[in-house]
Design a protein around this motif. Structure first.
Motif, PDB file in Angstrom:
ATOM      1  N   PRO A   3       0.827  -1.211   0.000  1.00 34.91           N
ATOM      2  CA  PRO A   3       0.000   0.000   0.000  1.00 34.91           C
ATOM      3  C   PRO A   3       0.861   1.262   0.000  1.00 34.91           C
ATOM      4  O   PRO A   3       2.004   1.238   0.449  1.00 34.91           O
ATOM      5  N   THR A  67      -4.801   2.786  11.920  1.00 31.48           N
ATOM      6  CA  THR A  67      -4.100   1.587  11.476  1.00 31.48           C
ATOM      7  C   THR A  67      -4.369   0.460  12.453  1.00 31.48           C
ATOM      8  O   THR A  67      -4.266   0.635  13.656  1.00 31.48           O
ATOM      9  N   GLN A  70      -3.646  -6.991  12.586  1.00 36.18           N
ATOM     10  CA  GLN A  70      -4.488  -8.156  12.825  1.00 36.18           C
ATOM     11  C   GLN A  70      -3.707  -9.251  13.537  1.00 36.18           C
ATOM     12  O   GLN A  70      -2.505  -9.115  13.779  1.00 36.18           O
ATOM     13  N   TYR A  84      -1.928  -6.099   8.297  1.00 35.75           N
ATOM     14  CA  TYR A  84      -2.442  -4.854   8.849  1.00 35.75           C
ATOM     15  C   TYR A  84      -3.231  -4.117   7.780  1.00 35.75           C
ATOM     16  O   TYR A  84      -3.096  -4.383   6.592  1.00 35.75           O
ATOM     17  N   TYR A  85      -4.081  -3.220   8.234  1.00 35.30           N
ATOM     18  CA  TYR A  85      -4.823  -2.398   7.284  1.00 35.30           C
ATOM     19  C   TYR A  85      -4.965  -0.993   7.834  1.00 35.30           C
ATOM     20  O   TYR A  85      -4.816  -0.737   9.026  1.00 35.30           O
ATOM     21  N   ARG A  87      -7.539   2.324   7.691  1.00 30.80           N
ATOM     22  CA  ARG A  87      -8.858   2.835   7.311  1.00 30.80           C
ATOM     23  C   ARG A  87      -8.679   4.179   6.629  1.00 30.80           C
ATOM     24  O   ARG A  87      -7.966   5.047   7.113  1.00 30.80           O
TER      25      ARG A  87
END
Length: 89
Positions: A3, A67, A70, A84-85, A87
Motif C-alpha cells: 500500500p 491503522t 491483525q 495490517y490495514y 482505514r
C-alpha cells in the motif's frame, strides 16, 4: 502489492509488530519462571529491555492514523506474518 503509506506509518506498523513479539517473549518468561529456570529468566529479561523502550507511544500513534494490526498468521515453523490495514475516508 504494497500500500501507498508514509514511511513513518510503515515504521510504526513494524514497531507494533515488535510489540506483539514482546508479548510472546513475556509468555515464555512466565513459563520459565514457573519452571524455576533462572538462566532462561535472565536471558528473556535481557531481551526485553530494548523493545520496551521502543514501544512507548506507539499504540496511540497507530490509533490516530487509523491503522489496525491483525492477529498473527503462522506461515511455517520459522516465519509468521502480521497483516495490517489502514482505514481511509
Amino acid at each position: 502489492m504494497k500500500p501507498v503509506i508514509s514511511k513513518e506509518l510503515e515504521n510504526s506498523v513494524h514497531e507494533k509488530i515488535i510489540d506483539l513479539c514482546i508479548h510472546a517473549i513475556e509468555s515464555r518468561l512466565k513459563k520459565a519462571e514457573s519452571n524455576k529456570e533462572p538462566e532462561l529468566v535472565e536471558y528473556y529479561e535481557g531481551k526485553l529491555k530494548k523493545p520496551f523502550s521502543i514501544k512507548k507511544g506507539l499504540k496511540d500513534y497507530l490509533r490516530k492514523e487509523n491503522t489496525k494490526i491483525q492477529e498473527v498468521v503462522v506461515c511455517d515453523d520459522m516465519f509468521v506474518e502480521y497483516p495490517y490495514y489502514i482505514r481511509t475516508k
